[in-house]
Design a protein around this motif. Structure first.
Motif, PDB file in Angstrom:
ATOM      1  N   GLN A 104       0.830  -1.205   0.000  1.00 27.97           N
ATOM      2  CA  GLN A 104       0.000   0.000   0.000  1.00 27.97           C
ATOM      3  C   GLN A 104       0.864   1.253   0.000  1.00 27.97           C
ATOM      4  OE1 GLN A 104      -3.323   0.332  -0.246  1.00 27.97           O
ATOM      5  NE2 GLN A 104      -3.214   2.557  -0.092  1.00 27.97           N
ATOM      6  N   LEU A 105       1.887   1.282   0.824  1.00 32.74           N
ATOM      7  CA  LEU A 105       2.772   2.446   0.891  1.00 32.74           C
ATOM      8  C   LEU A 105       3.531   2.644  -0.412  1.00 32.74           C
ATOM      9  CD1 LEU A 105       4.119   2.075   4.526  1.00 32.74           C
ATOM     10  CD2 LEU A 105       2.461   3.741   3.677  1.00 32.74           C
ATOM     11  N   ARG A 106       3.952   1.561  -1.049  1.00 32.94           N
ATOM     12  CA  ARG A 106       4.626   1.679  -2.350  1.00 32.94           C
ATOM     13  C   ARG A 106       3.688   2.264  -3.395  1.00 32.94           C
ATOM     14  NH1 ARG A 106       7.890  -4.030  -2.370  1.00 32.94           N
ATOM     15  NH2 ARG A 106       9.655  -3.285  -1.164  1.00 32.94           N
ATOM     16  N   MET A 107       2.434   1.800  -3.394  1.00 35.08           N
ATOM     17  CA  MET A 107       1.464   2.309  -4.353  1.00 35.08           C
ATOM     18  C   MET A 107       1.216   3.806  -4.120  1.00 35.08           C
ATOM     19  SD  MET A 107      -2.458   1.133  -5.089  1.00 35.08           S
ATOM     20  CE  MET A 107      -3.082   1.868  -3.595  1.00 35.08           C
ATOM     21  N   GLU A 108       1.072   4.210  -2.858  1.00 30.84           N
ATOM     22  CA  GLU A 108       0.837   5.619  -2.553  1.00 30.84           C
ATOM     23  C   GLU A 108       2.055   6.471  -2.912  1.00 30.84           C
ATOM     24  OE1 GLU A 108      -0.368   5.982   1.524  1.00 30.84           O
ATOM     25  OE2 GLU A 108      -2.128   4.709   1.226  1.00 30.84           O
ATOM     26  N   ALA A 109       3.254   5.939  -2.696  1.00 29.10           N
ATOM     27  CA  ALA A 109       4.465   6.696  -3.008  1.00 29.10           C
ATOM     28  C   ALA A 109       4.646   6.880  -4.510  1.00 29.10           C
ATOM     29  CB  ALA A 109       5.686   5.996  -2.411  1.00 29.10           C
ATOM     30  N   SER A 110       4.139   5.963  -5.302  1.00 32.57           N
ATOM     31  CA  SER A 110       4.320   6.057  -6.751  1.00 32.57           C
ATOM     32  C   SER A 110       3.254   6.915  -7.436  1.00 32.57           C
ATOM     33  CB  SER A 110       4.328   4.659  -7.368  1.00 32.57           C
ATOM     34  OG  SER A 110       3.046   4.070  -7.253  1.00 32.57           O
ATOM     35  N   MET A 111       2.247   7.359  -6.698  1.00 27.59           N
ATOM     36  CA  MET A 111       1.179   8.168  -7.287  1.00 27.59           C
ATOM     37  C   MET A 111       1.694   9.555  -7.640  1.00 27.59           C
ATOM     38  SD  MET A 111      -2.087   7.206  -4.920  1.00 27.59           S
ATOM     39  CE  MET A 111      -3.210   8.216  -5.833  1.00 27.59           C
ATOM     40  N   GLU A 112       1.193  10.083  -8.757  1.00 27.60           N
ATOM     41  CA  GLU A 112       1.565  11.432  -9.159  1.00 27.60           C
ATOM     42  C   GLU A 112       0.758  12.427  -8.332  1.00 27.60           C
ATOM     43  OE1 GLU A 112       1.325  14.252 -13.113  1.00 27.60           O
ATOM     44  OE2 GLU A 112       1.312  12.081 -13.342  1.00 27.60           O
ATOM     45  N   ARG A 113       1.426  13.387  -7.755  1.00 27.83           N
ATOM     46  CA  ARG A 113       0.775  14.365  -6.897  1.00 27.83           C
ATOM     47  C   ARG A 113       0.497  15.650  -7.668  1.00 27.83           C
ATOM     48  NH1 ARG A 113      -0.557  10.930  -3.015  1.00 27.83           N
ATOM     49  NH2 ARG A 113       1.205   9.987  -2.027  1.00 27.83           N
ATOM     50  N   VAL A 114      -0.595  16.310  -7.311  1.00 23.39           N
ATOM     51  CA  VAL A 114      -0.948  17.595  -7.903  1.00 23.39           C
ATOM     52  C   VAL A 114      -0.586  18.671  -6.895  1.00 23.39           C
ATOM     53  CG1 VAL A 114      -2.859  18.993  -8.762  1.00 23.39           C
ATOM     54  CG2 VAL A 114      -2.841  16.541  -9.169  1.00 23.39           C
ATOM     55  N   LYS A 115       0.035  19.734  -7.367  1.00 23.04           N
ATOM     56  CA  LYS A 115       0.407  20.798  -6.449  1.00 23.04           C
ATOM     57  C   LYS A 115      -0.839  21.447  -5.877  1.00 23.04           C
ATOM     58  CE  LYS A 115       4.860  21.901  -8.345  1.00 23.04           C
ATOM     59  NZ  LYS A 115       5.818  22.938  -8.625  1.00 23.04           N
ATOM     60  N   ILE A 116      -0.807  21.720  -4.587  1.00 19.81           N
ATOM     61  CA  ILE A 116      -1.963  22.274  -3.895  1.00 19.81           C
ATOM     62  C   ILE A 116      -2.322  23.647  -4.440  1.00 19.81           C
ATOM     63  CG2 ILE A 116      -2.792  23.122  -1.662  1.00 19.81           C
ATOM     64  CD1 ILE A 116      -1.268  20.849  -0.366  1.00 19.81           C
ATOM     65  N   SER A 117      -1.341  24.446  -4.781  1.00 21.84           N
ATOM     66  CA  SER A 117      -1.634  25.791  -5.267  1.00 21.84           C
ATOM     67  C   SER A 117      -2.435  25.737  -6.563  1.00 21.84           C
ATOM     68  CB  SER A 117      -0.346  26.582  -5.462  1.00 21.84           C
ATOM     69  OG  SER A 117       0.484  25.935  -6.403  1.00 21.84           O
ATOM     70  N   LEU A 118      -2.152  24.774  -7.427  1.00 30.86           N
ATOM     71  CA  LEU A 118      -2.905  24.638  -8.667  1.00 30.86           C
ATOM     72  C   LEU A 118      -4.336  24.185  -8.379  1.00 30.86           C
ATOM     73  CD1 LEU A 118      -0.254  22.876 -10.919  1.00 30.86           C
ATOM     74  CD2 LEU A 118      -0.896  25.285 -10.916  1.00 30.86           C
ATOM     75  N   THR A 119      -4.477  23.249  -7.474  1.00 29.29           N
ATOM     76  CA  THR A 119      -5.786  22.732  -7.127  1.00 29.29           C
ATOM     77  C   THR A 119      -6.630  23.812  -6.463  1.00 29.29           C
ATOM     78  OG1 THR A 119      -4.783  20.572  -6.794  1.00 29.29           O
ATOM     79  CG2 THR A 119      -6.978  20.892  -5.918  1.00 29.29           C
ATOM     80  N   ALA A 120      -6.047  24.602  -5.588  1.00 32.75           N
ATOM     81  CA  ALA A 120      -6.783  25.669  -4.912  1.00 32.75           C
ATOM     82  C   ALA A 120      -7.252  26.713  -5.914  1.00 32.75           C
ATOM     83  CB  ALA A 120      -5.907  26.302  -3.835  1.00 32.75           C
ATOM     84  N   ALA A 121      -6.407  27.052  -6.869  1.00 31.10           N
ATOM     85  CA  ALA A 121      -6.793  28.030  -7.890  1.00 31.10           C
ATOM     86  C   ALA A 121      -7.948  27.496  -8.731  1.00 31.10           C
ATOM     87  CB  ALA A 121      -5.600  28.363  -8.771  1.00 31.10           C
ATOM     88  N   ASP A 122      -7.905  26.221  -9.075  1.00 30.80           N
ATOM     89  CA  ASP A 122      -9.001  25.612  -9.838  1.00 30.80           C
ATOM     90  C   ASP A 122     -10.297  25.625  -9.031  1.00 30.80           C
ATOM     91  OD1 ASP A 122      -7.302  25.113 -11.935  1.00 30.80           O
ATOM     92  OD2 ASP A 122      -6.975  23.005 -11.402  1.00 30.80           O
ATOM     93  N   LEU A 123     -10.209  25.361  -7.746  1.00 29.47           N
ATOM     94  CA  LEU A 123     -11.383  25.346  -6.886  1.00 29.47           C
ATOM     95  C   LEU A 123     -11.998  26.740  -6.779  1.00 29.47           C
ATOM     96  CD1 LEU A 123     -13.249  23.794  -4.986  1.00 29.47           C
ATOM     97  CD2 LEU A 123     -11.616  24.242  -3.159  1.00 29.47           C
ATOM     98  N   VAL A 124     -11.170  27.743  -6.609  1.00 30.71           N
ATOM     99  CA  VAL A 124     -11.666  29.122  -6.535  1.00 30.71           C
ATOM    100  C   VAL A 124     -12.346  29.509  -7.840  1.00 30.71           C
ATOM    101  CG1 VAL A 124     -10.944  31.543  -6.398  1.00 30.71           C
ATOM    102  CG2 VAL A 124     -10.034  29.873  -4.776  1.00 30.71           C
ATOM    103  N   GLN A 125     -11.734  29.165  -8.946  1.00 33.89           N
ATOM    104  CA  GLN A 125     -12.318  29.480 -10.250  1.00 33.89           C
ATOM    105  C   GLN A 125     -13.668  28.779 -10.424  1.00 33.89           C
ATOM    106  OE1 GLN A 125      -9.888  28.457 -13.601  1.00 33.89           O
ATOM    107  NE2 GLN A 125     -11.410  29.110 -15.090  1.00 33.89           N
TER     108      GLN A 125
END
Length: 72
Positions: free
Chosen positions: A20-41
């Motif tokens: 499980q930890l290996r799978m989570e470590a290999s996931m591509e992460r989205v930067k929070i600042s980009l996600t927050a800007a999308d949410l505000v928009q």
């Protein structure tokens, strides 16, 4: 035998945790600042249809009490 059985059980649990930890470590992460800007928009684009901001018309509200409570 119970010691071997419980020992192999903990090994299996540890292996599942590692997988499980290996799978989570290999996931591509989205930067929070980009996600927050999308949410505000998104919120700004849909604010006119948001019932929390605009309210619900009394005639369309299914939770409105049909009768008023009268205490005698």
């Amino acid at each position: 035998m119970s010691i071997k059985k419980s020992g192999s059980s903990s090994v299996i649990q540890a292996q599942k945790l590692v997988d499980q930890l290996r799978m989570e470590a290999s996931m591509e992460r989205v930067k929070i600042s980009l996600t927050a800007a999308d949410l505000v928009q998104y919120c700004q684009e849909h604010r006119r249809s948001d019932p929390l901001l605009t309210g619900i018309a009394a005639s369309a509200n299914p939770f409105k009490d049909k009768k008023t409570c009268v205490l005698l």
